[in-house]
Structures are given as C-alpha cells and as structure tokens.
Scaffold this motif. Sequence first.
Motif, PDB file in Angstrom:
ATOM      1  N   ASP A   1      10.511   2.030   5.077  1.00 39.65           N
ATOM      2  CA  ASP A   1       9.682   2.706   6.075  1.00 39.65           C
ATOM      3  C   ASP A   1       9.587   1.891   7.366  1.00 39.65           C
ATOM      4  OD1 ASP A   1       8.777   4.970   4.374  1.00 39.65           O
ATOM      5  OD2 ASP A   1       7.889   3.337   3.196  1.00 39.65           O
TER       6      ASP A   1
ATOM      7  N   LEU B   1      -0.358  -4.450  11.513  1.00 38.25           N
ATOM      8  CA  LEU B   1      -0.139  -3.147  10.879  1.00 38.25           C
ATOM      9  C   LEU B   1      -1.366  -2.802  10.055  1.00 38.25           C
ATOM     10  CD1 LEU B   1       3.417  -3.441   9.241  1.00 38.25           C
ATOM     11  CD2 LEU B   1       2.852  -2.263  11.360  1.00 38.25           C
TER      12      LEU B   1
ATOM     13  N   TRP C   1       3.985   1.593   1.131  1.00 38.76           N
ATOM     14  CA  TRP C   1       4.999   1.598   2.184  1.00 38.76           C
ATOM     15  C   TRP C   1       6.027   0.515   1.884  1.00 38.76           C
ATOM     16  CZ3 TRP C   1       4.688   5.439   5.711  1.00 38.76           C
ATOM     17  CH2 TRP C   1       3.458   6.075   5.861  1.00 38.76           C
TER      18      TRP C   1
ATOM     19  N   ILE D   1       0.688   4.870   9.181  1.00 38.26           N
ATOM     20  CA  ILE D   1       0.930   3.524   9.702  1.00 38.26           C
ATOM     21  C   ILE D   1       0.338   3.434  11.098  1.00 38.26           C
ATOM     22  CG2 ILE D   1       2.680   1.844  10.410  1.00 38.26           C
ATOM     23  CD1 ILE D   1       4.660   3.327   8.573  1.00 38.26           C
TER      24      ILE D   1
ATOM     25  N   ASN E   1       0.818  -1.219   0.000  1.00 39.53           N
ATOM     26  CA  ASN E   1       0.000   0.000   0.000  1.00 39.53           C
ATOM     27  C   ASN E   1       0.854   1.272   0.000  1.00 39.53           C
ATOM     28  OD1 ASN E   1      -2.630   0.864  -0.293  1.00 39.53           O
ATOM     29  ND2 ASN E   1      -2.936   1.189   1.889  1.00 39.53           N
TER      30      ASN E   1
ATOM     31  N   LEU F   1      -1.965  -0.217   7.152  1.00 46.92           N
ATOM     32  CA  LEU F   1      -1.218   0.677   6.257  1.00 46.92           C
ATOM     33  C   LEU F   1      -2.195   1.425   5.371  1.00 46.92           C
ATOM     34  CD1 LEU F   1       1.616  -1.809   5.234  1.00 46.92           C
ATOM     35  CD2 LEU F   1       1.681  -0.061   7.020  1.00 46.92           C
TER      36      LEU F   1
END
Length: 162
Positions: free
Chosen positions: A107, A147, A80, A153, A78, A149
């Motif tokens: 990231d 996570l 990242w 985040i 997405n 995303l």
Amino acid sequence: MKVIIVSDTHIPKKAKVLPNRLLQELEEADCIIHAGDWQAKEVFHELQQYGKLYGVSGNVDGEDIKQLMPEKQVVEANGWKIGIVHGHGDKKTTEKRAVEAFNEHVDIIVFGHSHLPVLKFTGKTMLFNPGSVTDKRKLPYYSFGKLILDDEIHAEHVFFKN
C-alpha cells in the motif's frame, strides 16, 4: 496507529543527536520506520527506546547496521502493507528503484536516499520519502514523516528549522 518515518539521519556526520522536533513526535508514536543511512548504531538504539522499530540499511551504513537491518522489507501496520527500502543504486531515479524493489503489492513504499520529501502515488501505491532530519541539502527545512493508519491513510511531512 501513528507511525513516524525518518531516513538519512547520517549521525554523527551531519549531526551529533536527533533533533528535538523529531523526539517530541516520537513520544506519541506507535512505531517508527527508518529508511536507511543511519550511519551509527546509536541511532538504532535511541529510536528503539520509543517503540517498535522497522528499518533497512542504506548505502553509507556499515556492517554493524547491515547486521541489524535488511536491504528491504515489508511490514504490516494496522492492516496496511508497507514496503521499506533505501532506494540507492545505479541508473534510474531513486523513486523508480524504490518501486521496482517490490514484486508484491504494498500500500505504501517508504524510501530515502535523495533527502527530498516525496508524497505521491504510482497507481494505488503511495510513495513516501520523509526527507532528512539532519541533512536538508539545498532545501529550506529539515523534515520527517508522519502516517496515521486507520481505515484510511493520513500522510504528511513535518518541516522544521533546526
């Protein structure tokens, strides 16, 4: 995008199956990351049933896992960039080895090996160790990571009793 992160499953040595608490979260996952020490190819096949699976091999993984998974990799989720590595090696801390594994900007760095949940930053890079769903060592709870995303985040650990 919802990403579930696991590491150090050590199946069948530390458990025979993945815990129900993890399986519940996997039902809604867009993808899964495993940061090494699967120990059994069956874990790979089970996780694969829940969606896109990324991962790396760890220090206790045999040739069967090493043929499926690299020692490290960078994936995009997405928008990242996520670096994945187990983090084992000599000298230095597990975190330091994980950070030094990537020359390019990422990231998030997902790593395992220590079985200790970590969520912190080094510069602009998030370091995330999910802990272990089967071998909590001296910690009070088992854990995995989640996570979300999106434009930002959202990272968290899920702690549970088995």
